[in-house]
Scaffold this active site. Sequence first.
Site, PDB file in Angstrom:
ATOM      1  N   LYS A  79     -62.599  11.923 -29.235  1.00  0.00           N
ATOM      2  CA  LYS A  79     -62.185  13.405 -28.897  1.00  0.00           C
ATOM      3  C   LYS A  79     -62.991  14.244 -29.463  1.00  0.00           C
ATOM      4  CE  LYS A  79     -57.966  15.705 -29.742  1.00  0.00           C
ATOM      5  NZ  LYS A  79     -56.839  16.180 -30.622  1.00  0.00           N
ATOM      6  N   SER A 154     -52.603  16.855 -27.801  1.00  0.00           N
ATOM      7  CA  SER A 154     -53.811  17.288 -27.193  1.00  0.00           C
ATOM      8  C   SER A 154     -55.093  16.228 -27.074  1.00  0.00           C
ATOM      9  CB  SER A 154     -54.554  18.455 -28.268  1.00  0.00           C
ATOM     10  OG  SER A 154     -54.908  17.890 -29.487  1.00  0.00           O
ATOM     11  N   SER A 178     -50.606  15.224 -31.438  1.00  0.00           N
ATOM     12  CA  SER A 178     -51.670  15.019 -30.433  1.00  0.00           C
ATOM     13  C   SER A 178     -52.241  13.792 -30.162  1.00  0.00           C
ATOM     14  CB  SER A 178     -52.690  15.918 -31.035  1.00  0.00           C
ATOM     15  OG  SER A 178     -52.313  17.453 -30.611  1.00  0.00           O
TER      16      SER A 178
END
Lengths: 494, 94
Positions: A79, A154, A178
């Site tokens: 990420k 996210s 997330s």
Amino acid sequence: MGMKKKLTAIDVVEEIKSGDISCEELILEIYERIERSELNCFITLNKENALEEAIEVDKRRSGEECRRKKLLGVPIAIKDSISTRGIQTTCASKILTGYVPPYDATVIEALKKEGAIIIGKTNMDEFCMGSSTETSYYGPTRNPHDLDRVPGGSSGGSAAAISAGETVLALGSDTGGSIRCPASFCGIAGLKPTYGLVSRYGLIAYANSLEQIGPMASNVTDTALLLEVLSAKDERDSTQVKTKNNASTNYCLSWLNGKRSGNGGEGVGVEVEVKGMKIGVPKEFIEGVSPEVEKSVWNAVHKLEDSGAIYEEISMRDLKYALAAYYIIAMSEASSNLARFDGLRYGLRTGKDEDWHTTFSRIRGEGFGEEVKRRIILGTYALSAGYYGTYYLKALKVRTLIKNEFEDALKTHDILAMPTMPFVAFKLGERIKDPLSLYLADVNTVSINLAGVPSISVPCGFSNGLPIGLQLVGKHFEEDEILKAAFVYEQTFL
Amino acid sequence: MLLKKEEIEHIGWLARTELSETEKELFEKQLSSILDYFAVLDELDTEDIEPTYHVIGIKDVVRKDEPKEALSQSEALRNAPKKEKGYIKSPRMF
């Protein structure tokens, strides 16, 4: 080379070590898939380095050093909120475009030590602020199950990439859901560790009292294997709790031994069972979810019951205050954490310099997206003189109540079970115009971060072809219990 | 709770984050409804409750103060958009 679309890390490591597959071909195949993809999972690729490393792996795979590596040759996507030395790290924000970290996050050091190969940096909501990956400066990621729908967020790029076979493993970070939200929407496994298990050194901070880096994978065993690597002790994170759980214990080795012994990988290790395990199902987490989600989650609970677990419906009355408390704390911490982005030491620095304050204000105005600004404004307001007690301090006290409620429920139950998300993946553009409706989607995930307990989301069915996620929550530092239950549940699918 | 456009502009300045006219107007509508939602916490009496900062409750963590390898000057400056003679160049203070 016609590889299986869904590879597991466990198989990749074994097949690379035995020479059954070539790491270089595997990495090439992964990049081919990424280059053909319409999903927009990645912001930055690391192709040249990854191929060089793969060639090295193929050369050295039979050496003593390589044989010890837990993730030898396994492709992993990171990420973009996690710092990677020499690879652009943007947090999906314009303000960090072009930023190349001069150091690795501790988790990245750990991955490299175990032989994993970094494929690239995945798309996300800007600074982790969102539940749909639509707030990214680099455009939204699409859900592989339906291109018109969001992948969740996210960590949407990481989840979609695993689901589409564009990586084998991925890292996400989870402040209020997330990791688990996109895992649920994309039909993969994702685990948020206990607060303080995994080092946050090198994670670009959004709300540091809530967030953890965690593993994302296509199955529970890979999730456990990756968690084992991530939980290394690190003195550079003073909030990490140094326990026996850091690195030395194996979350999954005993199962793997069980799974691998005997007839060619069939069957489950004898250590893994849920007989007598007490599962609490809090009704507040089920009220208000869609009927298909409710049905799937109950089915999953009954399957665990068939495997010997005992469940009981419970009530957690203060839960309805969790969402407001979460957002106040997260926004307040964000407004303070994001003060560092000034275009001075790194990041965007456009236009002509005026005086100090005007210059920074303009750079930040240009560099941050709308959702980030919304949270900075609300956080600054909540922390400002006269409102501190009403909002921030109050929210921290409510946090105590929520934490107590989880601890009480987990005194009488080994784990808790509930839906991860109240519904399946929604359409791109459906909620983004109304921030409050997007915040409300996090109702089942944020309380877990307030309490700091570990939680995993695993697929538990479909509604109109869209995945549904089952969330299992455990006691602090008892990741092994939720992994065990998730694993047993996963076996019922096979 | 109503946040007026002027207040939003002021908070933006406190946070050194410039907002466009469109953003100010949009936030005026949205932020008030979010603050209204936060008001649910008023229902709870939290007078005697301690706040939670770190869920596991660890604090005052120190490590040995030993020098370790640090970034070189060129590495530390690599990402700075404006620099001069080995320094980061900032806008003027006044």
